[in-house]
Design a protein around this motif. Structure first.
Motif, PDB file in Angstrom:
ATOM      1  N   ALA A 145       0.856  -1.164   0.041  1.00 35.61           N
ATOM      2  CA  ALA A 145       0.046   0.119   0.034  1.00 35.61           C
ATOM      3  C   ALA A 145       0.846   1.326  -0.150  1.00 35.61           C
ATOM      4  CB  ALA A 145      -1.010  -0.050   1.206  1.00 35.61           C
ATOM      5  N   ALA A 146       0.346   2.412   0.314  1.00 40.33           N
ATOM      6  CA  ALA A 146       1.054   3.646   0.403  1.00 40.33           C
ATOM      7  C   ALA A 146       2.317   3.551   1.463  1.00 40.33           C
ATOM      8  CB  ALA A 146       0.251   4.898   0.779  1.00 40.33           C
ATOM      9  N   PRO A 147       3.153   3.787   1.295  1.00 38.79           N
ATOM     10  CA  PRO A 147       4.384   3.550   1.962  1.00 38.79           C
ATOM     11  C   PRO A 147       4.175   3.934   3.386  1.00 38.79           C
ATOM     12  CG  PRO A 147       5.295   4.877   0.233  1.00 38.79           C
ATOM     13  CD  PRO A 147       3.837   4.323  -0.162  1.00 38.79           C
ATOM     14  N   VAL A 148       4.613   3.535   4.440  1.00 38.98           N
ATOM     15  CA  VAL A 148       4.482   4.181   5.799  1.00 38.98           C
ATOM     16  C   VAL A 148       5.453   5.608   5.894  1.00 38.98           C
ATOM     17  CG1 VAL A 148       6.361   2.868   6.849  1.00 38.98           C
ATOM     18  CG2 VAL A 148       4.280   3.388   8.225  1.00 38.98           C
ATOM     19  N   ASP A 149       5.030   6.556   6.865  1.00 36.23           N
ATOM     20  CA  ASP A 149       5.609   7.763   6.715  1.00 36.23           C
ATOM     21  C   ASP A 149       7.159   7.691   7.031  1.00 36.23           C
ATOM     22  OD1 ASP A 149       3.504   8.872   6.321  1.00 36.23           O
ATOM     23  OD2 ASP A 149       3.094   9.769   8.134  1.00 36.23           O
TER      24      ASP A 149
ATOM     25  N   GLU B 145      18.037   2.058  -0.399  1.00 31.69           N
ATOM     26  CA  GLU B 145      16.746   2.807  -0.550  1.00 31.69           C
ATOM     27  C   GLU B 145      15.461   1.865  -1.167  1.00 31.69           C
ATOM     28  OE1 GLU B 145      13.953   5.089   0.093  1.00 31.69           O
ATOM     29  OE2 GLU B 145      16.050   5.704   1.092  1.00 31.69           O
ATOM     30  N   GLU B 146      15.802   1.066  -2.165  1.00 30.62           N
ATOM     31  CA  GLU B 146      14.926   0.220  -2.666  1.00 30.62           C
ATOM     32  C   GLU B 146      14.204  -0.729  -1.631  1.00 30.62           C
ATOM     33  OE1 GLU B 146      16.860  -1.204  -6.025  1.00 30.62           O
ATOM     34  OE2 GLU B 146      16.698   0.634  -7.170  1.00 30.62           O
ATOM     35  N   ARG B 147      15.207  -1.363  -0.855  1.00 24.68           N
ATOM     36  CA  ARG B 147      14.956  -2.507   0.071  1.00 24.68           C
ATOM     37  C   ARG B 147      13.637  -1.612   1.123  1.00 24.68           C
ATOM     38  NH1 ARG B 147      20.119  -4.181  -0.128  1.00 24.68           N
ATOM     39  NH2 ARG B 147      20.811  -2.834   1.629  1.00 24.68           N
ATOM     40  N   ARG B 148      14.373  -0.390   1.512  1.00 30.22           N
ATOM     41  CA  ARG B 148      13.579   0.203   2.310  1.00 30.22           C
ATOM     42  C   ARG B 148      12.394   0.746   2.057  1.00 30.22           C
ATOM     43  NH1 ARG B 148      16.572   4.399   6.488  1.00 30.22           N
ATOM     44  NH2 ARG B 148      17.146   2.314   7.192  1.00 30.22           N
ATOM     45  N   ALA B 149      12.037   0.980   0.710  1.00 28.73           N
ATOM     46  CA  ALA B 149      10.836   1.564   0.279  1.00 28.73           C
ATOM     47  C   ALA B 149       9.953   0.385   0.146  1.00 28.73           C
ATOM     48  CB  ALA B 149      11.061   2.331  -1.276  1.00 28.73           C
ATOM     49  N   ALA B 150      10.246  -0.824  -0.306  1.00 27.47           N
ATOM     50  CA  ALA B 150       9.620  -2.080  -0.632  1.00 27.47           C
ATOM     51  C   ALA B 150       9.068  -2.420   0.779  1.00 27.47           C
ATOM     52  CB  ALA B 150      10.396  -3.322  -1.053  1.00 27.47           C
ATOM     53  N   ARG B 151      10.006  -2.318   1.822  1.00 20.17           N
ATOM     54  CA  ARG B 151       9.586  -2.548   3.056  1.00 20.17           C
ATOM     55  C   ARG B 151       8.411  -1.706   3.733  1.00 20.17           C
ATOM     56  NH1 ARG B 151       9.005  -7.060   6.257  1.00 20.17           N
ATOM     57  NH2 ARG B 151       8.760  -6.492   8.650  1.00 20.17           N
ATOM     58  N   ARG B 152       8.813  -0.404   3.376  1.00 19.69           N
ATOM     59  CA  ARG B 152       7.653   0.757   3.844  1.00 19.69           C
ATOM     60  C   ARG B 152       6.374   0.547   3.235  1.00 19.69           C
ATOM     61  NH1 ARG B 152       9.918   5.934   2.263  1.00 19.69           N
ATOM     62  NH2 ARG B 152       7.807   6.765   2.968  1.00 19.69           N
ATOM     63  N   ARG B 154       4.851  -2.482   2.322  1.00 18.12           N
ATOM     64  CA  ARG B 154       4.171  -3.619   2.888  1.00 18.12           C
ATOM     65  C   ARG B 154       3.937  -3.352   4.477  1.00 18.12           C
ATOM     66  NH1 ARG B 154       8.279  -6.527   0.092  1.00 18.12           N
ATOM     67  NH2 ARG B 154       9.831  -6.815   1.797  1.00 18.12           N
ATOM     68  N   VAL B 155       4.682  -2.249   5.153  1.00 17.81           N
ATOM     69  CA  VAL B 155       4.367  -2.114   6.447  1.00 17.81           C
ATOM     70  C   VAL B 155       3.091  -1.035   6.245  1.00 17.81           C
ATOM     71  CG1 VAL B 155       5.109  -0.748   8.319  1.00 17.81           C
ATOM     72  CG2 VAL B 155       6.709  -2.446   7.559  1.00 17.81           C
ATOM     73  N   GLY B 156       3.180  -0.179   5.177  1.00 14.59           N
ATOM     74  CA  GLY B 156       1.822   0.549   5.038  1.00 14.59           C
ATOM     75  C   GLY B 156       0.709  -0.023   4.961  1.00 14.59           C
ATOM     76  N   ALA B 157       0.619  -1.366   4.493  1.00 11.72           N
ATOM     77  CA  ALA B 157      -0.486  -1.873   4.134  1.00 11.72           C
ATOM     78  C   ALA B 157      -0.947  -2.721   5.728  1.00 11.72           C
ATOM     79  CB  ALA B 157      -0.208  -2.966   3.209  1.00 11.72           C
TER      80      ALA B 157
END
Lengths: 382, 170
Positions: A145-149, B145-152, B154-157
């Motif tokens: 989903a949209a990335p967490v902040d 940065e790509e690893r972090r963005a992908a994780r963000r 999944r966490v965002g979901a």
């Protein structure tokens, strides 16, 4: 009487051989690798790091393998290992406010900047055994989903900006008075207390308390925290914020003369909001308890925060009448390596000590019989 | 020639900023990736100008005491230690001052620390800085940065949307 206790070397060697064989278990079953433990037994590894007081995932996983899964034995191995290494530096205090968040929940505010982020949690599972995991198993792909902040504001800052909670910084004029017992500011070197280098003293500063609690036994702190909830030193807590994520660790090596980042570590932080303090000259406000653990350790961080708050009784002029408020009791008994050393040493040979006890008991009985005549119980039995 | 330059000591933060950035990237990148990219880069350097290093301080594993703050923002306290491995090398240069390279890397990987120290020295030289940033530091930073963005994502979901039910009634 001196009794030389020698021998047993061969038995000890063979016992360790047997231990090694049993640790391996059935050789038809593939051997565990530390990598597998690190990746798939993460929470066991995290607890060993926290209470072993050493952040090193590979080493904690290896210790768990060596200890056959016994957490305290693995923690002991990590503690022993750390004594073999020189300390290069102390880090800059980590900034948990800038944490890259994997999970962040608040039980005090539903809507908050950044939102409630559940992350990888057991919460809301049904605690039913999942038999699918008995066979090789590939989890379904995660939703995206949209990335967490990037960074989440601290929930307690929402209260702090209105002055509704005591400030975290003791230098703030609104901080508790009398403040928590001595911290770094009162020490000659200006550095926080280090319980690994100085003998404990009481009353301890909050710095020494937090260090002791951070490596303290999760079960012991959990039970104490629970006792405070049940009324033995009630503090009326709310989980203001629990956050899990990574922070960079920075040091300033002398040879460089500037600060560098040496890596990232995962931390769990718990900020408890507890019931009020205040008085004639201070408006009432919420109080704080703080917990911090290596890796993912919510139960530990929450327990630590509750115990931290209970131990701050003096700062809020609360009566100390419950075990959780007794600093010397809590801090002296929360270390499971110390505790297990003293409890488990009882199984080592005490032959001479026991002989002297036995001699004493026999003499007392002879004296007893001389005073009261022969044993009448023996006669009654006939 | 044998005395490493010590231009770093006491220099202002701004001047050190690029070096801090590449040292952080080298410390946080997976050791295997640093090695793969460094090997590829060094293979492309002509033998005549291949860098010559002298180990000034052999890789050594020790501890850093991690500090936290009471309440997140209050007084500091000692939280627990972490392992770290450090190494210092000297890059010898014909007709120019030698350059010291340093590394402090979380964990116990001596090869990672040694390689990071060598790269730190090379990155301080005019000849290697540009190409090495392009071939190694920037790709590693991008991958992180790509690893972090992908994780963000999944966490965002897992973010709770309290308004879903209300919207459903519209």
């Amino acid at each position: 009487m001196y009794v030389a206790v020698k021998g047993g070397e061969r038995a000890i060697e063979n016992a360790h051989g047997l231990l090694a064989e049993d640790r391996r278990g059935d050789t038809e079953v593939p051997e565990l690798t530390p990598d597998q433990i690190r990746e798939q037994m993460k929470l066991a590894v995290d607890r060993v790091m926290t209470e072993g007081s050493l952040y090193d995932r590979e080493l904690a996983a290896l210790a768990l393998k060596q200890a056959r899964g016994d957490q305290i034995e693995a923690i002991f191995l990590l503690r022993a290992y750390r004594t073999t290494l020189p300390r290069f530096a102390a880090s800059r205090p980590v900034d948990t406010g800038a944490m890259v968040v994997e999970r962040r929940v608040s039980a005090t505010f539903k809507d908050l900047p950044g939102g409630q982020i559940l992350g990888p949690t057991f919460d809301y599972t049904h605690r039913l055994i999942d038999h699918d995991l008995a066979a090789p198993h590939r989890p379904r792909p995660c939703a995206e989903a949209a990335p967490v902040d990037e960074a989440m504001p601290r929930v307690l800052d929402l209260l702090a900006c209105e002055g509704l909670i005591e400030p975290a910084d003791p230098a703030d004029p609104a901080a508790p008075d009398p403040p928590d017992a001595s911290g770094a500011a009162d020490r000659e070197d200006g550095q926080p207390a280090d319980i690994t280098r100085e003998p404990p003293r009481f009353p301890a500063g909050r710095d020494a308390r937090l260090q002791t609690l951070a490596r303290g036994d999760e079960g012991f702190l959990l039970a104490l925290a629970y006792s405070s909830q049940r009324g033995y030193g009630r503090t009326h807590p709310f989980a203001g914020e629990i956050r899990l994520g990574t922070v960079p660790v920075c040091i300033a090596p002398e040879e460089l003369g500037f600060e560098i980042e040496i890596g990232e570590i995962e931390l769990t932080e718990c900020q408890m909001v507890n019931q009020f303090t205040g008085g004639a000259d201070r408006a009432p406000c919420f109080t704080r308890g703080y917990g911090l653990a290596f890796g993912h350790g919510e139960r530990k961080a929450m327990s630590m925060a509750l115990v931290d708050r209970s131990l701050r009784a003096d700062a809020f002029e609360e009566t100390r009448d419950a075990p959780v408020q007794d600093e010397e009791f809590v801090l002296s008994h929360c270390d499971n390596v110390q505790a297990t050393g003293f409890v488990e040493h009882l199984k080592l040979p005490h032959y001479v000590d026991f002989q002297s006890e036995l001699e004493l008991l026999r003499r007392l009985r002879r004296e007893h019989d001389a005073r009261n005549g022969p044993d009448d119980k023996a006669e009654a039995a006939e | 020639m044998t005395t490493p330059s010590s231009t770093n000591a006491g220099s202002p933060t701004g001047e050190d900023a690029p070096r801090k950035q590449w040292m952080a990237v080298l410390a946080k990148a997976p050791a295997k990736r640093v090695e793969a990219l460094a090997t590829a880069y060094l293979e492309g350097v002509a033998d005549a100008v291949a860098p010559r290093f002298r180990v000034l301080r052999r890789p050594e594993t020790g501890l850093v005491m991690v500090r936290g703050r009471a309440g997140g923002t209050g007084d500091p306290f000692n939280m627990g230690e972490m392992t770290v491995t450090r190494c210092t090398v000297v890059l010898e240069r014909d007709g120019a001052a030698a350059v010291a390279g340093h590394a402090y890397i979380a964990g116990r990987d001596r090869a990672h620390a040694t390689l990071a120290a060598k790269l730190d020295a090379l990155l301080q030289t005019d000849g290697h800085h540009g190409p090495l940033m392009a071939a190694l530091v920037e790709p590693l930073a991008r991958e992180a940065e790509e690893r972090r963005a992908a994780r963000r994502r999944r966490v965002g979901a897992t973010k709770v949307d309290f308004f879903t039910l209300v919207r459903g009634e519209d």
